[in-house]
Design a protein around this motif. Structure first.
Motif, mmCIF file in Angstrom:
data_model
loop_
_atom_site.group_PDB
_atom_site.id
_atom_site.type_symbol
_atom_site.label_atom_id
_atom_site.label_comp_id
_atom_site.label_asym_id
_atom_site.label_seq_id
_atom_site.Cartn_x
_atom_site.Cartn_y
_atom_site.Cartn_z
ATOM 1 N N ARG A 328 0.829 -1.203 0.000
ATOM 2 C CA ARG A 328 0.000 0.000 0.000
ATOM 3 C C ARG A 328 0.864 1.253 0.000
ATOM 4 O O ARG A 328 1.815 1.361 0.781
ATOM 5 N N LEU A 329 0.532 2.198 -0.858
ATOM 6 C CA LEU A 329 1.254 3.469 -0.983
ATOM 7 C C LEU A 329 0.284 4.622 -0.768
ATOM 8 O O LEU A 329 -0.876 4.563 -1.195
ATOM 9 N N ARG A 330 0.770 5.676 -0.119
ATOM 10 C CA ARG A 330 -0.044 6.873 0.095
ATOM 11 C C ARG A 330 0.871 8.099 0.050
ATOM 12 O O ARG A 330 1.856 8.171 0.789
ATOM 13 N N GLU A 331 0.531 9.043 -0.813
ATOM 14 C CA GLU A 331 1.354 10.235 -0.967
ATOM 15 C C GLU A 331 1.174 11.172 0.228
ATOM 16 O O GLU A 331 0.096 11.261 0.813
ATOM 17 N N VAL A 332 2.239 11.852 0.593
ATOM 18 C CA VAL A 332 2.184 12.927 1.588
ATOM 19 C C VAL A 332 2.060 14.238 0.822
ATOM 20 O O VAL A 332 2.978 14.639 0.108
ATOM 21 N N ILE A 333 0.898 14.884 0.948
ATOM 22 C CA ILE A 333 0.630 16.105 0.187
ATOM 23 C C ILE A 333 1.432 17.270 0.772
ATOM 24 O O ILE A 333 1.409 17.494 1.985
ATOM 25 N N PRO A 334 2.160 18.030 -0.047
ATOM 26 C CA PRO A 334 2.889 19.204 0.463
ATOM 27 C C PRO A 334 1.935 20.214 1.084
ATOM 28 O O PRO A 334 0.754 20.300 0.721
ATOM 29 N N SER A 335 2.456 20.985 2.010
ATOM 30 C CA SER A 335 1.616 21.933 2.756
ATOM 31 C C SER A 335 0.914 22.921 1.846
ATOM 32 O O SER A 335 -0.249 23.275 2.078
ATOM 33 N N ASP A 336 1.583 23.385 0.792
ATOM 34 C CA ASP A 336 0.976 24.394 -0.068
ATOM 35 C C ASP A 336 -0.008 23.814 -1.070
ATOM 36 O O ASP A 336 -0.582 24.531 -1.881
ATOM 37 N N GLU A 337 -0.253 22.486 -1.020
ATOM 38 C CA GLU A 337 -1.205 21.864 -1.944
ATOM 39 C C GLU A 337 -2.349 21.174 -1.218
ATOM 40 O O GLU A 337 -3.203 20.550 -1.850
ATOM 41 N N ILE A 338 -2.374 21.274 0.124
ATOM 42 C CA ILE A 338 -3.388 20.548 0.897
ATOM 43 C C ILE A 338 -4.798 20.977 0.518
ATOM 44 O O ILE A 338 -5.708 20.161 0.430
ATOM 45 N N GLY A 339 -5.023 22.257 0.249
ATOM 46 C CA GLY A 339 -6.364 22.712 -0.083
ATOM 47 C C GLY A 339 -6.797 22.382 -1.492
ATOM 48 O O GLY A 339 -7.989 22.421 -1.801
ATOM 49 N N SER A 340 -5.836 22.053 -2.366
ATOM 50 C CA SER A 340 -6.176 21.837 -3.776
ATOM 51 C C SER A 340 -6.330 20.369 -4.148
ATOM 52 O O SER A 340 -6.959 20.048 -5.155
ATOM 53 N N ARG A 341 -5.786 19.451 -3.368
ATOM 54 C CA ARG A 341 -5.922 18.033 -3.683
ATOM 55 C C ARG A 341 -5.726 17.198 -2.424
ATOM 56 O O ARG A 341 -5.134 17.655 -1.446
ATOM 57 N N CYS A 342 -6.252 15.992 -2.466
ATOM 58 C CA CYS A 342 -6.153 15.069 -1.336
ATOM 59 C C CYS A 342 -5.277 13.884 -1.715
ATOM 60 O O CYS A 342 -5.155 13.527 -2.898
ATOM 61 N N ALA A 343 -4.686 13.289 -0.692
ATOM 62 C CA ALA A 343 -3.858 12.114 -0.931
ATOM 63 C C ALA A 343 -4.741 10.939 -1.337
ATOM 64 O O ALA A 343 -5.875 10.795 -0.870
ATOM 65 N N ARG A 344 -4.206 10.090 -2.170
ATOM 66 C CA ARG A 344 -4.925 8.894 -2.589
ATOM 67 C C ARG A 344 -4.123 7.658 -2.191
ATOM 68 O O ARG A 344 -2.890 7.654 -2.243
ATOM 69 N N THR A 345 -4.834 6.629 -1.801
ATOM 70 C CA THR A 345 -4.193 5.375 -1.415
ATOM 71 C C THR A 345 -4.174 4.432 -2.610
ATOM 72 O O THR A 345 -5.191 4.249 -3.288
ATOM 73 N N PHE A 346 -3.018 3.841 -2.862
ATOM 74 C CA PHE A 346 -2.862 2.892 -3.958
ATOM 75 C C PHE A 346 -2.523 1.517 -3.390
ATOM 76 O O PHE A 346 -1.633 1.392 -2.537
ATOM 77 N N ASN A 347 -3.218 0.503 -3.865
ATOM 78 C CA ASN A 347 -2.996 -0.872 -3.431
ATOM 79 C C ASN A 347 -2.405 -1.683 -4.579
ATOM 80 O O ASN A 347 -2.983 -1.726 -5.675
ATOM 81 N N ILE A 348 -1.271 -2.322 -4.307
ATOM 82 C CA ILE A 348 -0.603 -3.130 -5.319
ATOM 83 C C ILE A 348 -0.599 -4.589 -4.853
ATOM 84 O O ILE A 348 0.067 -4.922 -3.871
ATOM 85 N N PRO A 349 -1.339 -5.482 -5.503
ATOM 86 C CA PRO A 349 -1.279 -6.908 -5.146
ATOM 87 C C PRO A 349 0.101 -7.478 -5.460
ATOM 88 O O PRO A 349 0.673 -7.205 -6.518
ATOM 89 N N LEU A 350 0.637 -8.241 -4.528
ATOM 90 C CA LEU A 350 1.995 -8.778 -4.666
ATOM 91 C C LEU A 350 1.929 -10.265 -4.978
ATOM 92 O O LEU A 350 1.346 -11.042 -4.228
ATOM 93 N N SER A 351 2.548 -10.648 -6.039
ATOM 94 C CA SER A 351 2.588 -12.060 -6.399
ATOM 95 C C SER A 351 3.944 -12.657 -6.032
ATOM 96 O O SER A 351 4.940 -11.945 -5.840
#
Length: 478
Positions: A328-351
């Protein structure tokens, strides 16, 4: 490698809050910003008090302004309201005015020049002027092209020969019986990582075949010196060769960044060489690791880390293969972009036998985790254990993860600054204030509290490559 269990930190913050719970994302972002639970709690409570005060003042001001305007616009009258009988007569005359031929009377209760006011329009709160960024649902990256599109990572399937992948899985499973769980202090108690781990080093440094590079090295992790690491097993050496070829091919396709290790072509002509490896064993679905970014103390800025997965379903990309572990990956949004976009969680299945490469900027902008899962399918190896050739392969609920890394020669342990506690510091990226991905800042910070009964110091210092005499970087060697 995990530093602190994120879910534990969130639970601690929640238990200490004296204000309404602000939500999981707010707590997580505040922990990332503040760095510890106590500071996060103080920040949330202060922010709540400030926001409540501003909201109450704004409501009072808006209500007073709107209601006063509505009331004051009506001229004051000293006369008494009409009697009940008079009001009935007036209503009757108003009704009669709608009948043709009857006379009409003037409504004396409404002031000329002042239209009727809808009271609900005054009492209704004004619409908010600040539009919050829409929250995006988690996204499963079900194939390598999606991984490369959405993250600073690449995914590679079936990277080792099938028999070598099984042999490496069995070897690491046998070794994992003696692996330990990391322990560190969290406030007034010791916590333990929910998986077993071990550390391995290569006999050579991967640059000039120097076999003495480990003799004077004393590595620290979680605020304490580590035990003398084991050397790569022979089967690890074989697998490492395949991993290095894939990593170097990918690095040739990507833009190199300032302060990134430019590489010194070794005897094999390659730029990136793995000289250490951290291996983890996740037994069953309950063992996990919370959101974290890897410590950069010995890796330096913009590292490349190759994570080999062994022991899941062979091909998780088809629904019929069942349930496998998730990266699982989740971006840390920079302080000056917090109001313009939200972090999204990405799930990568591992084989089984897959390689996930976290490229430069991943540790600076993303946190990753292995979440617990309620159900997992058993892994059924294609080949029997080398020591049990006569028996059928036994199914397993374990996942082995080997993260191959390159410890830079210009970030050797002896060059690590020490804090006021006398303990080597750790190197962290400034994830909240990055700009273009090329001019990120890094801090040396105290981490003694992880072992020193939870007590550390307030030491921190911005890393300065030139002033600290660090070696060449991409910017210095185009």
């Amino acid at each position: 490698m995990s530093e602190v269990d994120t879910e534990t930190l969130i639970a601690m913050v929640t238990s200490l809050l004296t204000v309404p719970y602000p939500g999981h994302d707010v707590v997580l972002d505040t922990l990332v910003e503040c760095g510890d639970v106590q500071a996060a709690v103080a920040f949330i409570e202060t922010k709540y008090s400030q926001d409540s005060s501003k909201t109450n003042n704004a409501k009072r001001k808006t209500s007073r302004s709107d209601l006063t305007k509505w009331i004051v616009s009506q001229p004051a009258s000293s006369s008494k309201p009409p009697s009940l009988k008079k009001r009935r007569d007036m209503n009757s005359e108003e009704r009669d005015s709608t009948i043709p031929g009857l006379h009409t009377i003037k409504d004396t209760t409404r002031i000329p020049g002042n239209p009727a006011v809808d009271l609900m329009s005054v009492l209704r709160p004004p619409p908010t002027s600040k539009q919050s960024a829409p929250r995006l649902p988690p996204l499963t990256l079900s194939n390598p092209s999606m991984v490369a599109q959405h993250t600073p990572c690449t995914l590679h399937l079936s990277v080792l020969p099938a028999d070598l992948a099984c042999e490496l899985f069995y070897t690491m499973m046998d070794l994992s019986q003696s692996w330990k769980r990391n322990k560190w202090w969290l406030f007034d108690r010791i916590v333990e990582s929910p998986h077993r781990t071990a550390f391995f080093v290569r006999r050579t440094n991967g640059v000039d075949n120097n076999e003495s590079w480990q003799e004077a090295a004393q590595y620290w992790y979680n605020g304490r010196p580590t035990e003398v690491p084991e050397f790569f097993q022979d089967v690890m050496e074989k697998a490492c060769g395949y991993v290095e070829n894939i990593v170097n091919d990918e690095m040739q396709k990507r833009e190199r960044l300032p302060m990134e290790w430019p590489g010194r072509r070794g005897v094999d002509g390659q730029l990136w060489h793995a000289n250490v490896a951290a291996s983890n064993c996740y037994e069953g679905g309950n063992e996990s690791v919370g959101f974290h970014s890897d410590q950069l103390t010995y890796l330096g800025p913009y590292p490349t880390i190759a994570s080999l997965s062994l022991g899941q379903n062979l091909t998780p990309w088809h629904p019929s293969t069942g349930t496998t572990r998730t990266f699982r990956l989740r971006e840390v949004i920079p302080s000056d972009e917090i109001g313009s976009r939200c972090a999204r969680t990405f799930n990568i299945p591992l084989s089984h036998n897959s390689l996930t490469i976290m490229h430069a900027t991943c540790q600076e902008s993303f946190k990753h985790s292995i979440p617990s899962q309620p159900t997992l399918d058993l892994f059924r190896p294609l080949y029997p254990h080398p020591g049990k050739q006569s028996s059928q392969p036994e199914p397993s609920n374990c996942r082995i993860n080997i993260t191959f890394r390159f410890y830079r020669p210009d970030f050797q342990p002896k060059s690590t600054p020490r804090c006021k506690c006398g303990v080597p510091t750790i190197l962290r990226p400034d994830m909240k204030n990055r700009h273009d991905g090329k001019t990120d800042r890094y801090w040396w910070v105290c981490y003694a509290g992880a072992q020193n009964d939870g007590r550390g110091c307030n030491f921190w210092r911005v890393m300065d490559m030139q002033a600290e005499g660090r070696g060449v970087s991409v910017s210095a060697n185009p």
